[in-house]
Design an enzyme around this catalytic site. Structure first.
Site, mmCIF file in Angstrom:
data_model
loop_
_atom_site.group_PDB
_atom_site.id
_atom_site.type_symbol
_atom_site.label_atom_id
_atom_site.label_comp_id
_atom_site.label_asym_id
_atom_site.label_seq_id
_atom_site.Cartn_x
_atom_site.Cartn_y
_atom_site.Cartn_z
ATOM 1 N N HIS A 294 -4.845 -5.336 -62.874
ATOM 2 C CA HIS A 294 -4.540 -6.579 -62.247
ATOM 3 C C HIS A 294 -5.226 -6.591 -61.025
ATOM 4 O O HIS A 294 -4.765 -6.067 -59.979
ATOM 5 C CB HIS A 294 -3.202 -6.804 -62.018
ATOM 6 C CG HIS A 294 -2.249 -6.616 -63.278
ATOM 7 N ND1 HIS A 294 -2.223 -5.395 -64.023
ATOM 8 C CD2 HIS A 294 -1.829 -7.668 -63.996
ATOM 9 C CE1 HIS A 294 -1.508 -5.596 -65.191
ATOM 10 N NE2 HIS A 294 -1.164 -6.980 -65.082
ATOM 11 N N HIS B 2 -5.199 -12.760 -62.745
ATOM 12 C CA HIS B 2 -4.070 -11.725 -62.461
ATOM 13 C C HIS B 2 -3.864 -10.575 -63.606
ATOM 14 O O HIS B 2 -3.845 -9.380 -62.822
ATOM 15 C CB HIS B 2 -2.733 -12.574 -63.344
ATOM 16 C CG HIS B 2 -1.532 -11.968 -63.332
ATOM 17 N ND1 HIS B 2 -0.798 -11.744 -62.157
ATOM 18 C CD2 HIS B 2 -0.880 -11.500 -64.173
ATOM 19 C CE1 HIS B 2 0.320 -11.166 -62.571
ATOM 20 N NE2 HIS B 2 0.366 -10.767 -63.772
ATOM 21 N N GLU C 11 25.694 -4.427 -61.044
ATOM 22 C CA GLU C 11 25.381 -3.225 -61.801
ATOM 23 C C GLU C 11 23.799 -2.713 -61.910
ATOM 24 O O GLU C 11 23.386 -1.788 -61.582
ATOM 25 C CB GLU C 11 25.833 -2.943 -63.386
ATOM 26 C CG GLU C 11 27.521 -2.970 -63.503
ATOM 27 C CD GLU C 11 28.171 -4.142 -63.496
ATOM 28 O OE1 GLU C 11 29.305 -4.304 -63.807
ATOM 29 O OE2 GLU C 11 27.460 -5.353 -63.138
ATOM 30 N N HIS D 258 34.543 -5.284 -74.559
ATOM 31 C CA HIS D 258 34.685 -4.341 -73.474
ATOM 32 C C HIS D 258 34.467 -2.953 -74.207
ATOM 33 O O HIS D 258 34.863 -1.955 -73.188
ATOM 34 C CB HIS D 258 35.872 -4.500 -72.601
ATOM 35 C CG HIS D 258 35.654 -5.335 -71.618
ATOM 36 N ND1 HIS D 258 35.353 -6.691 -71.865
ATOM 37 C CD2 HIS D 258 36.048 -5.494 -70.322
ATOM 38 C CE1 HIS D 258 35.247 -7.496 -70.638
ATOM 39 N NE2 HIS D 258 35.814 -6.782 -69.925
#
Length: 764
Positions: free
Chosen positions: A117, A354, A503, A566
């Site tokens: 890149h 890119h 998280e 859960h």
């Protein structure tokens, strides 16, 4: 007289304005010092008068060069922007050569590799130059000096920027030959920055947003270390964390989590550059990304500074850095408008620059556009000298720091001894593990998450470098340390981190706390099921050798009433697939203590991650469990010299296996396997003695059965989602009862193999 080099080199920096907006900077002496196109420069030299600061010929020459550039067309939107030329001083010529050296090392390396890149390094080069040649304190001869400034390239795909900077700055890890081996087998210049591969790289980046989130962790480490160790007249820790992030980083959700947290903490030593080039792989970012990033960061509590012309206005970037450093109670985002592939006549400001090489023809055209007459991988000596000056200054700062620490040891002997052990030597105290709880079979059983709490609070007073927190689940994860307060904006010396419901960001921050290499032992906590939210951070911890301890609770269908959303089913077996991650699932108090001994020592001594999974429900303490046996990965809980059948249990299912064995007429050995990975590392003789070939073996875990065929001939597991009901009911209905385990063990003894109980009997 001006040199041939002065007469025949050019500075042609991409502009953000049309030719009509050209500005000119008068040189301090004769205009012949201007960096112009070769033919133009000759004409200019003939017309220039010594007393003229900006003669008509200079203006005409500049306009001619700008007009030529303006006629170049782009493959991106509209016409190629005009080039702004400036007659500049010798210092500015050196500055420009430094910046162009970065650009063309990137162009040449990507071209040679035929992969990479180039566009981002070409646009970010002025930022990189200022950091490594003017701003940062670092010592290439000692990349791990504890008070160095940290740099993170969050847009890691543009890693040739960082490799070029490390090379120019004098790091032995990136010689010119290494640049020429970019992205090749065995090279020190891989396709994304890898801290374990290349000295001078702080963290492994590549997954977008991970780097800027790591930078938050590095800045948090600096804030804590400074608060814990600095004293009047003794500033041991005082450094900045810099990061460059691109549009992709700003779009990834992890950057929202971590950057909001950084603003909440007021991390004033964190300076982030947003490389606002408006291009991603798909094309211009307005296809999918139109939010005001600056306002977003202001809402987070950051200072936001905008640089409108990052391609050539080095002074504006320099001024922005000064403003950032002046703001001590907020992190700073410097929004720098750049051109991807800057200087490329046909590929700048387009996705063509890119993720693919410019190619030989476009590289040559770019050299002409920027007036760069040097060959491939050629760097002028004065460029090396400019970077060496900054590196030498860093070495001098380190020498001054060494003297400061010597005086600190005289004035603050106790803190100095702790700093030397924990930070400089990164060693654990002798016999530190004597603090860990030791239990007997007769001691009352309880949930292993409560045993975890006991271990955390036994360790915390002994290891001041032990710190961490939960994603808003501390009362459920049981992860608060009682001997310290909360790590917040006005209390950086404390060690309980309040990560909030973030998280993914939490995992990245904790990885960086470890990779800061100041001896911190970080832990972070959530429910086992929510490790899915931070899976990439867990994987990167294993890859990048971060010593993060991932504490999880509510590790099976015994979660109960919260139901299948859960209840982890596939979670733990899938985590065991990650190379170099150790998963520990303790069955009782002693195994929990053993898991913490393993995890702490692995973090401190090896800088490697450990995942621990603890139960919500109470469990009895087992016969033969101990810290020592836990460190074998698997051991006999119910001993049997010549077993007819072996039952392997892990975590909360071990005591069920023990109960099943008691009711069987056959000779049964019960094995607890708290860690598959640790057991694999044992000697072949031990593994064969514990699980001898030819003996029918049944594994029992409240998780999918995948993977257990490595150790067992038959399996009890749950290959379906759970249900909402009390935890004990879920375990019984899905087959995790002594009665069902006994039945399956008897089938195994008779020669049945494969999955004997998959939980499907519990579906309704």
């Amino acid at each position: 007289m001006p040199s041939t080099r002065q007469r025949n080199t050019a500075l042609a920096a991409a502009a953000t304005a049309s030719a009509a907006a050209l500005t000119f900077v008068a040189p301090p002496s004769t205009p012949s010092a201007a960096r112009l196109e070769p033919g133009v420069a000759a004409g200019h030299a003939a017309a220039a008068q010594p007393q003229t600061s900006m003669g008509a010929a200079t203006v005409g020459a500049a306009m001619l060069a700008a007009g030529c550039a303006a006629r170049a067309t782009a493959k991106g939107k509209g016409q190629r922007k005009a080039v702004k030329l400036a007659a500049v001083s010798t210092d500015t010529e050196v500055e420009t050569d430094c910046i162009n050296s970065i650009r063309f090392l990137a162009v040449d390396a990507v071209n040679k590799a035929n992969s990479g890149h180039p566009g981002a390094p070409m646009g970010q080069a002025p930022i990189g130059y200022l950091l490594f040649a003017e701003e940062m304190a670092y010592n290439p001869k000692d990349p791990s000096w504890c008070n160095r400034d940290r740099f993170v390239l969050s847009s890691g795909h543009g890693c040739m920027l960082q490799y070029s900077l490390l090379h120019l700055a004098g790091y032995d890890s990136v010689a010119m030959d290494d640049l020429k081996q970019f992205r090749q087998w065995g090279s020190k210049t891989p396709g994304h920055p890898e801290n374990f591969e290349t000295d001078g790289i702080e963290v492994t980046t590549g997954p977008l947003g991970m780097g800027i989130s790591n930078a938050v962790g590095l800045a948090a480490a600096e804030a804590h270390m400074a608060a814990a160790y600095n004293k009047p007249d003794f500033t041991l820790i005082d450094h900045y964390t810099y990061t460059i992030a691109g549009d992709g980083c700003m779009q990834e959700g992890i950057s929202h989590e971590a950057c909001a947290y950084a603003g909440h903490l007021g991390l004033g030593k964190l300076i982030a550059f947003y490389d606002d080039n408006g291009i991603t792989i798909d094309g211009h970012t307005d296809l999918s990304f139109t939010e005001d990033v600056g306002k977003r960061f202001e809402a987070y509590g950051w200072q936001v500074i905008t640089v409108g012309d990052g391609d050539q206005d080095v002074g504006a970037i320099r001024k922005a850095i000064a403003e950032a450093k002046a703001c001590t109670d907020k992190p700073t985002l410097i929004k720098v408008k750049t051109t991807i592939g800057f200087g490329s006549p046909n590929k700048a400001d387009s996705h063509d620059a890119h993720g693919a090489p410019l190619g030989a023809d476009e590289a040559e055209a770019t050299r002409k556009q920027l007036g760069w007459s040097y060959g491939e991988f050629e760097v002028p000596e004065h460029v090396y000298a400019a970077f060496k000056k900054q590196a030498d200054a860093g070495a001098e700062k380190q020498a001054e720091w060494d003297k400061l620490f010597a005086a600190y040891k005289e004035k603050e002997p106790e803190l100095a001894a702790q700093f030397e052990r924990a930070v400089l030597k990164r060693k654990l105290p002798d016999n530190w593990d004597e603090c860990l709880p030791k239990l007997t079979e007769e001691d009352a059983g309880k949930a292993t998450r409560l045993h975890s709490q006991d271990c955390l609070n036994a360790i915390a007073p002994v290891l001041p470098e032990f710190m961490g927190g939960s994603a808003d689940l501390a009362p459920s994860n049981m992860t608060l340390m009682k001997c310290t307060g909360d790590f917040l904006k006005d209390s950086y010396s404390e060690r309980n981190f309040r990560f909030g419901i973030r998280e993914f960001g939490m995992g990245a921050v904790c990885n960086a706390l470890s990779l800061d290499k100041t001896g911190i032992i970080p832990y972070c906590a959530t429910f086992t099921i929510f490790t899915d939210y931070m899976r990439s951070a867990i994987r990167i911890a294993a890859l990048s050798q971060a010593g993060t301890i991932f504490v999880t609770t509510h590790d099976s269908i015994a979660v109960g009433e919260d139901g299948p959303t859960h209840q982890p089913i596939e979670t733990l077996p899938s985590l065991r697939l990650i190379p170099d991650l150790t998963v520990m699932r303790p069955a009782d108090g002693n195994e929990t203590a053993g898991a913490y001994k393993y995890a702490v020592e692995r973090s401190k001594n090896e800088s490697r991650p450990t995942m621990m999974a603890f139960s919500r429900q109470a469990l009895p303490n087992l016969p033969n469990s101990s810290i020592e046996n836990t460190l074998k990965g698997a051991y006999e809980v119910v001993e049997c010299k010549d077993p007819e059948v072996i039952i392997i249990g892990t975590g909360s299912e071990v005591h069920i296996c023990v109960e099943a064995a008691k009711s069987m007429d056959a000779k049964v050995r019960v094995v607890s396997m708290p860690s598959v990975e640790v057991f694999r590392a044992q000697s072949d003789s031990y593994k064969e003695s514990l699980l001898p070939k030819g003996v029918p073996t049944l594994s029992v875990e409240a998780a999918v059965t995948s993977g257990w065929g490595e150790f067992s001939t038959a399996q009890v597991g749950i290959n379906v989602f759970g249900a909402s009901a009390p935890g004990g009911t879920c375990l019984e209905k899905f087959g995790f009862s002594a009665e069902n385990v006994k039945s399956c063990a008897e089938k195994c003894l008779k020669g049945e193999t494969g999955v004997l109980s998959d939980g499907s009997q519990g579906k309704h």
